[in-house]
Design an enzyme around this catalytic site. Structure first.
Site, PDB file in Angstrom:
ATOM      1  N   SER A 102       1.124  -1.308   0.010  1.00  0.00           N
ATOM      2  CA  SER A 102      -0.280  -0.015  -0.394  1.00  0.00           C
ATOM      3  C   SER A 102       0.435   1.248   0.042  1.00  0.00           C
ATOM      4  CB  SER A 102      -1.462  -0.232   1.282  1.00  0.00           C
ATOM      5  OG  SER A 102      -1.800   0.717   1.069  1.00  0.00           O
ATOM      6  N   ASP A 232      -8.837  -6.151  -5.689  1.00  0.00           N
ATOM      7  CA  ASP A 232      -7.875  -4.351  -5.169  1.00  0.00           C
ATOM      8  C   ASP A 232      -8.961  -3.124  -5.175  1.00  0.00           C
ATOM      9  OD1 ASP A 232      -6.529  -2.422  -3.316  1.00  0.00           O
ATOM     10  OD2 ASP A 232      -4.720  -3.028  -4.268  1.00  0.00           O
ATOM     11  N   HIS A 260      -6.741  -5.807  -1.426  1.00  0.00           N
ATOM     12  CA  HIS A 260      -5.828  -5.605  -0.814  1.00  0.00           C
ATOM     13  C   HIS A 260      -5.332  -5.312   0.711  1.00  0.00           C
ATOM     14  CE1 HIS A 260      -4.300  -1.081  -1.481  1.00  0.00           C
ATOM     15  NE2 HIS A 260      -4.280  -1.452   0.135  1.00  0.00           N
TER      16      HIS A 260
END
Length: 284
Positions: A102, A232, A260
């Site tokens: 991320s 995601d 994610h």
């Protein structure tokens, strides 16, 4: 496994290592608002079992690292990038393989641009380009945007925070697979209870703008593995595809139906991919 407090440039950070320090080092960089616990212990042990010296750490304002007054962070995003180099310094590591997820993937890219000599290779999980420009990228899903715009949480109430973060974890998982709420709740609770002040983690959302002109991602020369879930909801797959195109030595590993993050269901795929990518002294 050894948790260790380090101090560099007056900043106290909590780190933890797994494996033999003589093995090739892997530095794990978590996303914003999340402590090192989100690099789960089982994941770290799998990497260490593959012959890697693995280091994870708490960002400022998460876990047991230095904590600032909520709403008043005393640092910038560039300082968080620099912290990765500080962690390597404290462990006596000149350069490491760097794995970011991320926003941690964005920090890893900036580390490779600003501290190129410290990075042997990159693994970028569920992230997007840290440098503006390039092709137009898809936005978050409508469901994701509805969640972040409508979710209610009382940051002074631990149970409210835990409920919110479990729901957020469910959203990030992408909705195409069963969601293990029990495991997610256990991890979230440990994260909240371990923090000096969990409300301070929101400081990552209000960091001062310290953007500098940066070299394009095409200047990253190290081998780069981009790992991205096809479900995601925050950064749809196009973000991973663009990253793999922008970085000359980049290649994409798409994870079918993954959301994610480094989900447990994908460890059997992700860990061997990282071990293969990091084989050899210069990043394989």
């Amino acid at each position: 496994m050894a948790e260790r407090m380090i101090e560099a440039d007056g900043v106290e950070l909590c780190t933890e290592s797994f494996g033999d320090p003589s093995d090739p080092p892997i530095l794990l960089i978590m996303g914003t608002g999340a402590s090192m616990l989100w690099w789960e212990e089982g994941f770290c042990r799998m990497l260490a079992g593959g012959g890697r010296f693995v280091i994870r750490y708490d960002h400022r304002d998460t876990g047991r690292s230095v904590t600032y007054e909520p709403g008043r962070p005393g640092y910038t995003a560039s300082d968080l990038v620099g912290d990765a180099a500080r962690v390597l310094d404290a462990h006596g590591i000149p350069a490491a393989h760097v794995v970011g997820v991320s926003a941690g993937g964005a920090f890893a890219q900036l580390l490779a641009l600003d501290y190129a000599e410290r990075v042997l290779s990159l693994v970028l999980i569920s992230t997007s380009s840290a440098v503006p420009g390039g092709r137009e990228l898809p936005g978050p899903t409508g469901e994701f945007m509805r969640f972040v715009s409508s979710a209610q949480v009382h940051w002074s109430d631990a149970e409210s925070v835990i409920d919110y973060l479990v729901a957020y974890s469910r959203m990030l998982a992408g909705g195409r697979r069963p969601f293990d709420e029990t495991a997610a709740r256990g991890l979230v609770r440990r994260d909240v209870e371990r923090a000096h002040d969990f409300a301070a983690a929101r400081n990552h959302d209000v960091l001062p703008d310290d953007e500098r002109s940066r070299t394009a991602l095409s200047s990253i020369a190290v081998p780069t593995l981009v790992i991205h879930g096809t479900a995601d909801p925050m950064f749809p797959l196009g973000h991973g595809e663009a990253l793999a195109e922008q970085i000359p030595a980049g290649r994409l590993l798409a994870l079918p139906d993954a959301g994610h993050g480094a989900e447990r269901a994908d460890w059997a795929t992700i860990v061997p991919a990282i071990l293969g990518h990091t084989a050899g002294g210069q990043g394989g």
